[in-house]
Scaffold this active site. Structure first.
Site, short mmCIF file in Angstrom:
data_model
loop_
_atom_site.label_atom_id
_atom_site.label_comp_id
_atom_site.label_asym_id
_atom_site.label_seq_id
_atom_site.Cartn_x
_atom_site.Cartn_y
_atom_site.Cartn_z
N GLY A 40 -21.97 26.53 -12.14
CA GLY A 40 -23.16 27.26 -11.72
C GLY A 40 -23.31 27.13 -10.23
N SER A 96 -15.83 24.23 -12.26
CA SER A 96 -16.49 24.95 -11.18
C SER A 96 -17.35 23.99 -10.35
CB SER A 96 -17.31 26.11 -11.77
OG SER A 96 -17.81 26.95 -10.75
N ALA A 97 -18.66 24.19 -10.31
CA ALA A 97 -19.53 23.27 -9.55
C ALA A 97 -19.36 21.84 -10.02
CB ALA A 97 -20.99 23.70 -9.68
N HIS A 133 -12.17 28.29 -8.11
CA HIS A 133 -12.17 29.76 -8.13
C HIS A 133 -11.44 30.35 -6.92
CE1 HIS A 133 -15.14 29.69 -11.37
NE2 HIS A 133 -15.95 28.97 -10.62
N GLU A 148 -8.08 30.34 -10.45
CA GLU A 148 -8.56 30.43 -11.83
C GLU A 148 -7.46 29.99 -12.79
OE1 GLU A 148 -11.51 30.66 -11.94
OE2 GLU A 148 -12.42 32.50 -11.20
#
Length: 234
Positions: free
Chosen positions: A91, A123-124, A160, A195
């Protein structure tokens, strides 16, 4: 010995949520069947913590682990203290780190992971495992007390990662943004995770996983390409 799985994102191409991570997590959590996983949902700005917890529980149901979000306790540190495993979702990285500072989780998570508690994030959740969040792709929609993060992986991460620019895009490419960072921080190293990739960390070694090479950028944008399946000392 530190044991971490740092994943670029929750999806790969057209896969459903976290589906491509299941084989990695199955191996990573092989010795933790039925154990309690403390989940940190602070990055999930566009969903409630209840919704985020339920989403992750559903996606990882086949792993036979008990996922409990830290917001279920009045003191979020209580769930971290009880956890057998720690997981942090994706997020907004600024909201995530701000929440970790607000609830005083930074030092506790660092101590537990350095003592052997497994950690996985996407991700985060991968970003905050690094030295700082200065190479996140996110907008600073809130302001944490510091950009310094967990520093469990003592370098920068850029989940990403995508090379080049889409046709018609006149803003900076990811390489240009990272070049700016390295001009200001010439001693840093940035691990760029396209990715569908991840770093599996055991102690002071990292094994690259996934469908693509991982890229390591250093001063003056010197580039080292790390093939999938290779183990390096970091």
């Amino acid at each position: 010995m530190k044991k971490m799985l740092l994943m670029s994102g929750s999806k790969y191409q057209q896969t459903d949520y976290l589906v491509h991570t299941i084989p990695w997590l199955t191996r990573f959590l092989a010795d933790y069947q039925g154990k309690m996983v403390a989940f940190i949902p602070y990055a999930g700005v566009r969903q409630s913590y209840d919704e985020y917890e339920a989403k992750v529980q559903k996606a990882l149901a086949e792993l036979n682990i008990k996922i409990l979000s830290v917001h279920r306790a009045a003191r979020h540190v209580d769930i971290i203290e009880q956890a057998d495993v720690i997981a942090i979702g994706g997020g907004n990285t600024f909201c995530l780190l701000n929440g970790m500072y607000e609830h005083q989780l930074i030092d506790l998570i660092r101590a537990k992971v350095e003592s052997g508690t497994p950690y996985f994030g996407w991700s985060a959740g991968a970003n905050v495992a690094g030295y700082s969040i200065m190479t996140t792709n996110d907008m600073p929609i809130t302001y944490p007390p510091s950009f310094h993060a967990l520093n469990l992986f003592p370098h920068q991460l850029n989940p990403h990662f995508i090379s080049g620019k889409p046709q018609g895009h006149n803003g900076e490419s990811r390489e240009e943004r990272l070049a700016e960072f390295l001009l200001v921080n010439p001693n840093a190293k940035v691990y760029a995770l396209p990715e569908g990739t991840a770093l599996s960390i055991q102690g002071d070694t990292a094994t690259t996983l996934g469908m693509h090479d991982i890229l390591l950028f250093s001063e003056n944008m010197q580039l080292e390409t790390i093939p999938s399946g290779e183990t390096i000392r970091y």
